[in-house]
Design a protein around this motif. Structure first.
Motif, PDB file in Angstrom:
ATOM      1  N   GLY A   1       0.825  -1.211   0.000  1.00  0.00           N
ATOM      2  CA  GLY A   1       0.000   0.000   0.000  1.00  0.00           C
ATOM      3  C   GLY A   1       0.854   1.253   0.000  1.00  0.00           C
ATOM      4  O   GLY A   1       0.561   2.224  -0.708  1.00  0.00           O
ATOM      5  N   THR A   2       1.928   1.237   0.784  1.00  0.00           N
ATOM      6  CA  THR A   2       2.838   2.384   0.832  1.00  0.00           C
ATOM      7  C   THR A   2       3.485   2.607  -0.526  1.00  0.00           C
ATOM      8  O   THR A   2       3.597   3.742  -0.999  1.00  0.00           O
ATOM      9  CB  THR A   2       3.916   2.169   1.907  1.00  0.00           C
ATOM     10  N   MET A   3       3.921   1.529  -1.160  1.00  0.00           N
ATOM     11  CA  MET A   3       4.551   1.644  -2.479  1.00  0.00           C
ATOM     12  C   MET A   3       3.561   2.188  -3.510  1.00  0.00           C
ATOM     13  O   MET A   3       3.897   3.077  -4.302  1.00  0.00           O
ATOM     14  CB  MET A   3       5.093   0.289  -2.930  1.00  0.00           C
ATOM     15  N   LEU A   4       2.336   1.690  -3.496  1.00  0.00           N
ATOM     16  CA  LEU A   4       1.336   2.164  -4.445  1.00  0.00           C
ATOM     17  C   LEU A   4       0.986   3.629  -4.205  1.00  0.00           C
ATOM     18  O   LEU A   4       0.860   4.418  -5.147  1.00  0.00           O
ATOM     19  CB  LEU A   4       0.070   1.301  -4.359  1.00  0.00           C
ATOM     20  N   TYR A   5       0.837   4.015  -2.944  1.00  0.00           N
ATOM     21  CA  TYR A   5       0.520   5.406  -2.624  1.00  0.00           C
ATOM     22  C   TYR A   5       1.674   6.332  -3.007  1.00  0.00           C
ATOM     23  O   TYR A   5       1.464   7.435  -3.519  1.00  0.00           O
ATOM     24  CB  TYR A   5       0.175   5.549  -1.142  1.00  0.00           C
ATOM     25  N   THR A   6       2.899   5.892  -2.760  1.00  0.00           N
ATOM     26  CA  THR A   6       4.064   6.692  -3.132  1.00  0.00           C
ATOM     27  C   THR A   6       4.116   6.882  -4.643  1.00  0.00           C
ATOM     28  O   THR A   6       4.391   7.984  -5.129  1.00  0.00           O
ATOM     29  CB  THR A   6       5.359   6.018  -2.632  1.00  0.00           C
ATOM     30  N   GLU A   7       3.852   5.825  -5.373  1.00  0.00           N
ATOM     31  CA  GLU A   7       3.836   5.925  -6.841  1.00  0.00           C
ATOM     32  C   GLU A   7       2.728   6.871  -7.306  1.00  0.00           C
ATOM     33  O   GLU A   7       2.927   7.670  -8.219  1.00  0.00           O
ATOM     34  CB  GLU A   7       3.637   4.526  -7.451  1.00  0.00           C
ATOM     35  N   HIS A   8       1.589   6.791  -6.664  1.00  0.00           N
ATOM     36  CA  HIS A   8       0.480   7.700  -6.991  1.00  0.00           C
ATOM     37  C   HIS A   8       0.881   9.153  -6.730  1.00  0.00           C
ATOM     38  O   HIS A   8       0.607  10.043  -7.543  1.00  0.00           O
ATOM     39  CB  HIS A   8      -0.757   7.326  -6.162  1.00  0.00           C
ATOM     40  N   LEU A   9       1.528   9.402  -5.593  1.00  0.00           N
ATOM     41  CA  LEU A   9       1.965  10.762  -5.272  1.00  0.00           C
ATOM     42  C   LEU A   9       3.007  11.255  -6.270  1.00  0.00           C
ATOM     43  O   LEU A   9       2.982  12.427  -6.667  1.00  0.00           O
ATOM     44  CB  LEU A   9       2.516  10.821  -3.851  1.00  0.00           C
ATOM     45  N   LYS A  10       3.928  10.384  -6.661  1.00  0.00           N
ATOM     46  CA  LYS A  10       4.942  10.777  -7.643  1.00  0.00           C
ATOM     47  C   LYS A  10       4.289  11.166  -8.963  1.00  0.00           C
ATOM     48  O   LYS A  10       4.641  12.185  -9.567  1.00  0.00           O
ATOM     49  CB  LYS A  10       5.920   9.620  -7.894  1.00  0.00           C
ATOM     50  N   THR A  11       3.344  10.371  -9.408  1.00  0.00           N
ATOM     51  CA  THR A  11       2.658  10.649 -10.663  1.00  0.00           C
ATOM     52  C   THR A  11       1.899  11.964 -10.587  1.00  0.00           C
ATOM     53  O   THR A  11       1.981  12.803 -11.494  1.00  0.00           O
ATOM     54  CB  THR A  11       1.679   9.506 -11.000  1.00  0.00           C
ATOM     55  N   ARG A  12       1.191  12.158  -9.488  1.00  0.00           N
ATOM     56  CA  ARG A  12       0.411  13.383  -9.304  1.00  0.00           C
ATOM     57  C   ARG A  12       1.321  14.603  -9.239  1.00  0.00           C
ATOM     58  O   ARG A  12       1.043  15.642  -9.856  1.00  0.00           O
ATOM     59  CB  ARG A  12      -0.411  13.250  -8.035  1.00  0.00           C
ATOM     60  N   LEU A  13       2.426  14.478  -8.528  1.00  0.00           N
ATOM     61  CA  LEU A  13       3.369  15.585  -8.402  1.00  0.00           C
ATOM     62  C   LEU A  13       4.013  15.911  -9.741  1.00  0.00           C
ATOM     63  O   LEU A  13       4.159  17.085 -10.095  1.00  0.00           O
ATOM     64  CB  LEU A  13       4.445  15.241  -7.362  1.00  0.00           C
ATOM     65  N   SER A  14       4.379  14.894 -10.497  1.00  0.00           N
ATOM     66  CA  SER A  14       4.987  15.149 -11.805  1.00  0.00           C
ATOM     67  C   SER A  14       3.987  15.788 -12.760  1.00  0.00           C
ATOM     68  O   SER A  14       4.347  16.661 -13.558  1.00  0.00           O
ATOM     69  CB  SER A  14       5.546  13.865 -12.405  1.00  0.00           C
ATOM     70  N   GLU A  15       2.703  15.407 -12.688  1.00  0.00           N
ATOM     71  CA  GLU A  15       1.683  16.033 -13.521  1.00  0.00           C
ATOM     72  C   GLU A  15       1.497  17.500 -13.144  1.00  0.00           C
ATOM     73  O   GLU A  15       1.383  18.369 -14.013  1.00  0.00           O
ATOM     74  CB  GLU A  15       0.352  15.291 -13.393  1.00  0.00           C
ATOM     75  N   GLN A  16       1.469  17.786 -11.847  1.00  0.00           N
ATOM     76  CA  GLN A  16       1.326  19.173 -11.401  1.00  0.00           C
ATOM     77  C   GLN A  16       2.535  19.997 -11.830  1.00  0.00           C
ATOM     78  O   GLN A  16       2.397  21.136 -12.284  1.00  0.00           O
ATOM     79  CB  GLN A  16       1.162  19.236  -9.886  1.00  0.00           C
ATOM     80  N   LEU A  17       3.710  19.421 -11.680  1.00  0.00           N
ATOM     81  CA  LEU A  17       4.928  20.122 -12.066  1.00  0.00           C
ATOM     82  C   LEU A  17       4.948  20.378 -13.566  1.00  0.00           C
ATOM     83  O   LEU A  17       5.323  21.467 -14.009  1.00  0.00           O
ATOM     84  CB  LEU A  17       6.160  19.299 -11.653  1.00  0.00           C
ATOM     85  N   ALA A  18       4.507  19.408 -14.350  1.00  0.00           N
ATOM     86  CA  ALA A  18       4.455  19.582 -15.800  1.00  0.00           C
ATOM     87  C   ALA A  18       3.464  20.675 -16.190  1.00  0.00           C
ATOM     88  O   ALA A  18       3.753  21.501 -17.065  1.00  0.00           O
ATOM     89  CB  ALA A  18       4.080  18.267 -16.473  1.00  0.00           C
ATOM     90  N   SER A  19       2.314  20.703 -15.535  1.00  0.00           N
ATOM     91  CA  SER A  19       1.314  21.738 -15.862  1.00  0.00           C
ATOM     92  C   SER A  19       1.813  23.125 -15.451  1.00  0.00           C
ATOM     93  O   SER A  19       1.608  24.104 -16.179  1.00  0.00           O
ATOM     94  CB  SER A  19      -0.024  21.423 -15.212  1.00  0.00           C
ATOM     95  N   GLN A  20       2.480  23.228 -14.302  1.00  0.00           N
ATOM     96  CA  GLN A  20       3.033  24.517 -13.887  1.00  0.00           C
ATOM     97  C   GLN A  20       4.117  24.969 -14.854  1.00  0.00           C
ATOM     98  O   GLN A  20       4.182  26.152 -15.226  1.00  0.00           O
ATOM     99  CB  GLN A  20       3.600  24.423 -12.472  1.00  0.00           C
ATOM    100  N   THR A  21       4.962  24.050 -15.250  1.00  0.00           N
ATOM    101  CA  THR A  21       6.032  24.385 -16.189  1.00  0.00           C
ATOM    102  C   THR A  21       5.445  24.834 -17.523  1.00  0.00           C
ATOM    103  O   THR A  21       5.909  25.806 -18.117  1.00  0.00           O
ATOM    104  CB  THR A  21       6.952  23.169 -16.400  1.00  0.00           C
TER     105      THR A  21
END
Length: 148
Positions: A49-69
């Motif tokens: 569960g921790t690994m899946l949640y971490t992967e979800h957070l990474k994906t979400r963060l990279s999407e937000q960073l891409a949209s901001q960029t």
């Protein structure tokens, strides 16, 4: 007789106790096995569960960073385009001003060239007419002086 009965009675009790203790050992081993398996399953589920949640957070963060960029790049591109348009307008205005100065300078050079020549053309007609009027005025002054 009482002794043989007691002798016969004790061994089944001892065997019952040993069977009970053997049965309890088997059940306690099963209990420990179920307990450890449950703990292992809980820990594995938590790690997964921790690994899946971490992967979800990474994906979400990279999407937000891409949209901001992307937003920042679009803003910078719009600003750059605006500055480029202003520069084009400024250069066009400067070129137009410079062209008018060059044209007036060319007219002045043409006038100077025409003034230096003895022959006149249509562009310098006014200057030649003024020169002729001045000559006639000088002649009239001379004639007036002669008459006096």
């Amino acid at each position: 007789m009482s002794t043989p009965i007691e002798a016969n009675a004790n061994p089944p009790v001892a065997s019952a106790r040993s069977a009970k203790s053997a049965k309890s050992v088997k059940t306690s081993k099963k209990s420990y096995l179920i307990f450890f398996f449950s703990w292992f399953l809980l820990i594995a589920t938590g790690v997964l569960g921790t690994m899946l949640y971490t992967e979800h957070l990474k994906t979400r963060l990279s999407e937000q960073l891409a949209s901001q960029t992307e937003a920042q790049l679009q803003a910078m591109q719009a600003q750059y385009q605006q500055q480029l348009d202003q520069l084009k307008a400024s250069v066009t205005t400067d070129i137009a001003n410079l062209q008018t100065k060059v044209d007036s300078f060319n007219e002045l050079l043409a006038f100077t060239k025409d003034s230096a020549n003895t022959k006149t053309d249509n562009s310098n007609q006014l200057y030649t007419q003024l020169a002729e009027v001045k000559k006639k005025l000088d002649e009239l002054k001379q004639n007036l002086d002669v008459l006096k």
